[in-house]
Motif scaffolding. Structure first.
Motif, PDB file in Angstrom:
ATOM      1  N   MET A 163     -24.770 -29.908  10.873  1.00 32.97           N
ATOM      2  CA  MET A 163     -25.558 -28.977  11.668  1.00 32.97           C
ATOM      3  C   MET A 163     -26.702 -29.706  12.373  1.00 32.97           C
ATOM      4  N   ASN A 164     -27.030 -29.261  13.568  1.00 31.78           N
ATOM      5  CA  ASN A 164     -28.206 -29.750  14.249  1.00 31.78           C
ATOM      6  C   ASN A 164     -29.430 -29.295  13.471  1.00 31.78           C
ATOM      7  N   GLU A 165     -30.409 -30.161  13.318  1.00 35.83           N
ATOM      8  CA  GLU A 165     -31.559 -29.847  12.475  1.00 35.83           C
ATOM      9  C   GLU A 165     -32.364 -28.659  13.004  1.00 35.83           C
ATOM     10  N   THR A 166     -32.285 -28.388  14.309  1.00 29.61           N
ATOM     11  CA  THR A 166     -33.120 -27.343  14.888  1.00 29.61           C
ATOM     12  C   THR A 166     -32.369 -26.032  15.132  1.00 29.61           C
ATOM     13  N   THR A 167     -31.148 -25.946  14.688  1.00 37.69           N
ATOM     14  CA  THR A 167     -30.371 -24.746  14.953  1.00 37.69           C
ATOM     15  C   THR A 167     -29.427 -24.466  13.807  1.00 37.69           C
ATOM     16  N   ALA A 168     -29.010 -23.191  13.710  1.00 36.25           N
ATOM     17  CA  ALA A 168     -28.017 -22.813  12.705  1.00 36.25           C
ATOM     18  C   ALA A 168     -26.625 -23.214  13.125  1.00 36.25           C
ATOM     19  N   PHE A 169     -26.455 -23.724  14.329  1.00 41.23           N
ATOM     20  CA  PHE A 169     -25.140 -24.038  14.868  1.00 41.23           C
ATOM     21  C   PHE A 169     -24.862 -25.532  14.790  1.00 41.23           C
ATOM     22  N   HIS A 170     -23.576 -25.876  14.624  1.00 40.58           N
ATOM     23  CA  HIS A 170     -23.240 -27.298  14.698  1.00 40.58           C
ATOM     24  C   HIS A 170     -23.081 -27.701  16.163  1.00 40.58           C
ATOM     25  N   ASP A 171     -22.911 -28.987  16.394  1.00 38.20           N
ATOM     26  CA  ASP A 171     -22.951 -29.510  17.761  1.00 38.20           C
ATOM     27  C   ASP A 171     -21.853 -28.922  18.650  1.00 38.20           C
ATOM     28  N   GLY A 172     -20.661 -28.697  18.087  1.00 37.61           N
ATOM     29  CA  GLY A 172     -19.578 -28.131  18.875  1.00 37.61           C
ATOM     30  C   GLY A 172     -19.893 -26.719  19.344  1.00 37.61           C
ATOM     31  N   GLU A 173     -20.423 -25.897  18.442  1.00 37.98           N
ATOM     32  CA  GLU A 173     -20.793 -24.532  18.809  1.00 37.98           C
ATOM     33  C   GLU A 173     -21.875 -24.532  19.891  1.00 37.98           C
ATOM     34  N   ARG A 174     -22.890 -25.366  19.699  1.00 40.32           N
ATOM     35  CA  ARG A 174     -23.980 -25.408  20.659  1.00 40.32           C
ATOM     36  C   ARG A 174     -23.491 -25.888  22.024  1.00 40.32           C
ATOM     37  N   ARG A 175     -22.589 -26.836  22.024  1.00 38.27           N
ATOM     38  CA  ARG A 175     -22.056 -27.338  23.291  1.00 38.27           C
ATOM     39  C   ARG A 175     -21.335 -26.229  24.048  1.00 38.27           C
ATOM     40  N   MET A 176     -20.553 -25.420  23.349  1.00 39.79           N
ATOM     41  CA  MET A 176     -19.861 -24.314  23.988  1.00 39.79           C
ATOM     42  C   MET A 176     -20.848 -23.259  24.500  1.00 39.79           C
ATOM     43  N   GLN A 177     -21.876 -22.972  23.729  1.00 45.04           N
ATOM     44  CA  GLN A 177     -22.879 -21.992  24.146  1.00 45.04           C
ATOM     45  C   GLN A 177     -23.605 -22.442  25.408  1.00 45.04           C
ATOM     46  N   VAL A 178     -23.921 -23.724  25.472  1.00 44.61           N
ATOM     47  CA  VAL A 178     -24.599 -24.260  26.653  1.00 44.61           C
ATOM     48  C   VAL A 178     -23.698 -24.164  27.876  1.00 44.61           C
ATOM     49  N   LEU A 179     -22.428 -24.537  27.728  1.00 40.99           N
ATOM     50  CA  LEU A 179     -21.493 -24.476  28.842  1.00 40.99           C
ATOM     51  C   LEU A 179     -21.316 -23.045  29.349  1.00 40.99           C
ATOM     52  N   ALA A 180     -21.360 -22.093  28.435  1.00 47.86           N
ATOM     53  CA  ALA A 180     -21.195 -20.686  28.810  1.00 47.86           C
ATOM     54  C   ALA A 180     -22.501 -20.053  29.281  1.00 47.86           C
ATOM     55  N   GLY A 181     -23.623 -20.746  29.099  1.00 46.35           N
ATOM     56  CA  GLY A 181     -24.923 -20.186  29.455  1.00 46.35           C
ATOM     57  C   GLY A 181     -25.355 -19.064  28.542  1.00 46.35           C
ATOM     58  N   GLU A 182     -24.982 -19.148  27.248  1.00 46.90           N
ATOM     59  CA  GLU A 182     -25.225 -18.041  26.328  1.00 46.90           C
ATOM     60  C   GLU A 182     -26.009 -18.463  25.085  1.00 46.90           C
ATOM     61  N   THR A 183     -26.829 -19.497  25.201  1.00 45.29           N
ATOM     62  CA  THR A 183     -27.580 -19.961  24.022  1.00 45.29           C
ATOM     63  C   THR A 183     -28.579 -18.916  23.537  1.00 45.29           C
ATOM     64  N   ALA A 184     -29.253 -18.239  24.439  1.00 49.70           N
ATOM     65  CA  ALA A 184     -30.255 -17.252  24.031  1.00 49.70           C
ATOM     66  C   ALA A 184     -29.599 -16.087  23.299  1.00 49.70           C
ATOM     67  N   ILE A 185     -28.428 -15.654  23.799  1.00 45.70           N
ATOM     68  CA  ILE A 185     -27.714 -14.561  23.127  1.00 45.70           C
ATOM     69  C   ILE A 185     -27.252 -15.014  21.745  1.00 45.70           C
ATOM     70  N   ALA A 186     -26.757 -16.255  21.660  1.00 43.88           N
ATOM     71  CA  ALA A 186     -26.303 -16.782  20.369  1.00 43.88           C
ATOM     72  C   ALA A 186     -27.449 -16.838  19.368  1.00 43.88           C
ATOM     73  N   ASP A 187     -28.615 -17.295  19.807  1.00 40.30           N
ATOM     74  CA  ASP A 187     -29.761 -17.377  18.906  1.00 40.30           C
ATOM     75  C   ASP A 187     -30.186 -15.999  18.422  1.00 40.30           C
ATOM     76  N   ARG A 188     -29.999 -14.992  19.265  1.00 40.86           N
ATOM     77  CA  ARG A 188     -30.335 -13.630  18.860  1.00 40.86           C
ATOM     78  C   ARG A 188     -29.297 -13.085  17.884  1.00 40.86           C
ATOM     79  N   ASN A 189     -28.014 -13.335  18.167  1.00 35.62           N
ATOM     80  CA  ASN A 189     -26.950 -12.766  17.340  1.00 35.62           C
ATOM     81  C   ASN A 189     -26.808 -13.435  15.991  1.00 35.62           C
ATOM     82  N   ILE A 190     -27.285 -14.670  15.866  1.00 37.36           N
ATOM     83  CA  ILE A 190     -27.149 -15.376  14.590  1.00 37.36           C
ATOM     84  C   ILE A 190     -28.021 -14.744  13.504  1.00 37.36           C
ATOM     85  N   ALA A 191     -28.879 -13.815  13.895  1.00 33.65           N
ATOM     86  CA  ALA A 191     -29.745 -13.158  12.908  1.00 33.65           C
ATOM     87  C   ALA A 191     -28.938 -12.404  11.861  1.00 33.65           C
ATOM     88  N   GLY A 192     -27.689 -12.052  12.185  1.00 35.26           N
ATOM     89  CA  GLY A 192     -26.854 -11.338  11.217  1.00 35.26           C
ATOM     90  C   GLY A 192     -26.229 -12.224  10.163  1.00 35.26           C
TER      91      GLY A 192
END
Length: 318
Positions: free
Chosen positions: A1-30
């Motif tokens: 896992m990336n030290e600054t996020t609940a996501f691993h690098d592959g997940e974060r890379r996909m979120q960045v490509l999709a432009g959905e990092t902010a939504i992901a950070d909000r939804n990970i609260a569950g």
């Protein structure tokens, strides 16, 4: 896992490509490290669960296990019991050998009739003649999109041992099961995050046969976490499981997958994402289900994008 996020690098890379990092950070609260109280009775009443496992060679498999309500349960929310005694196991399914070889296990508890699902990833801590015990690493609910509603009317007595066929190319009945499917399950993994089980659904025909070893599947708008695509981006090994509701069979495929971005989509098959993923088959198993089952097809998800062919595999009894 990336030290600054609940996501691993592959997940974060996909979120960045999709432009959905902010939504992901909000939804990970569950996300939780235990099953929440309200989900425990939901798990206990299920007759089926989807499990993601890895064999001794590193191949990833998706499986569906069935039992009477109560065979899946968690008393404290920190571990899940899978009560399938040895005599009731379908040994044509690689699952049981896989759990002995690799402890990581992804679990999806899904109730097709109500479109509810709950996802749990963990580690097998017990595997004996009575069943398995899985320590929970992470658990979270999923949205009801793209699930076709089916009611499981009845599970019959065990039909073990089952007939099973094996192969490496998609032809004949195997190709037909894949291309008429409206429901499939995906197994993926990450070296540190472990195994994960997920659902994909769409109108019949949403799975396209590219050639006799390749399937192409549209990736619709989801919860923006990109767990499956993130695992595929980081690892590439994956497994599919498709239930043939009409003929009482299950098709399991293992191989590798790759994500395709910014694709031409003139018919809107991706629902606007212009994103697909391709699955390259290395091996498949087609086997009879270990129980006779009666399914009632209720309706398709209203969120499914349109496709151009095929009829639903209703599983309705004539």
């Amino acid at each position: 896992m990336n030290e600054t996020t609940a996501f691993h690098d592959g997940e974060r890379r996909m979120q960045v490509l999709a432009g959905e990092t902010a939504i992901a950070d909000r939804n990970i609260a569950g996300l939780s490290d235990s099953v929440i109280g309200g989900a425990r009775p939901f798990i206990a009443k299920q007759s089926m669960a989807v499990l993601a496992s890895t064999d001794a060679r590193g191949a990833v498999w998706a499986s569906v296990v069935f039992g009477k309500p109560g065979f899946l349960h968690t008393d404290d929310g920190h571990a899940i019991a899978i009560d399938v005694p040895y005599k009731d196991r379908d040994l044509a399914d690689p699952l049981w050998e896989n759990m002995a070889a690799q402890a990581d296990l992804g679990m999806l508890f899904i109730e097709l009739g109500s479109r509810r699902r709950y996802r749990v990833n963990g580690t097998v801590q017990r595997l004996d003649s009575l069943g398995a015990g899985v320590a929970i690493r992470e658990a979270y609910p999923n949205c009801p999109k793209y699930i076709q509603r089916r009611h499981l009317r009845q599970i019959g007595e065990s039909k073990l041992p089952v007939q099973a066929a094996h192969g490496t190319v998609l032809r004949g009945a195997v190709a037909e099961i894949a291309t008429r499917a409206d429901t499939l399950f995906v197994a993926s993994r990450h070296d540190r995050a472990g195994a994960d089980a997920s659902h994909r659904g769409g109108q019949p025909g949403f799975v396209e046969l590219v050639d006799d070893t390749t399937l192409r599947i549209p990736d619709y708008h989801g919860n923006s976490l990109f767990n499956t695509l993130g695992n595929i981006a980081a690892d590439g090994r994956a497994g599919l499981c498709i239930l043939d509701f009409t003929h009482g069979q299950v098709l399991q495929l293992t191989g590798t997958a790759a994500v395709l971005w910014n694709q031409d989509d003139p018919h809107g098959e991706t629902g606007g994402t212009r994103r697909y993923w391709e699955f390259k088959v290395q091996q498949w198993i087609l086997r009879d289900l270990p129980h006779a089952m009666e399914w009632e097809y209720l309706d398709a998800s209203p969120f499914n994008p349109a496709v151009r062919h095929a009829e639903p595999d209703t599983g309705n009894t004539p």
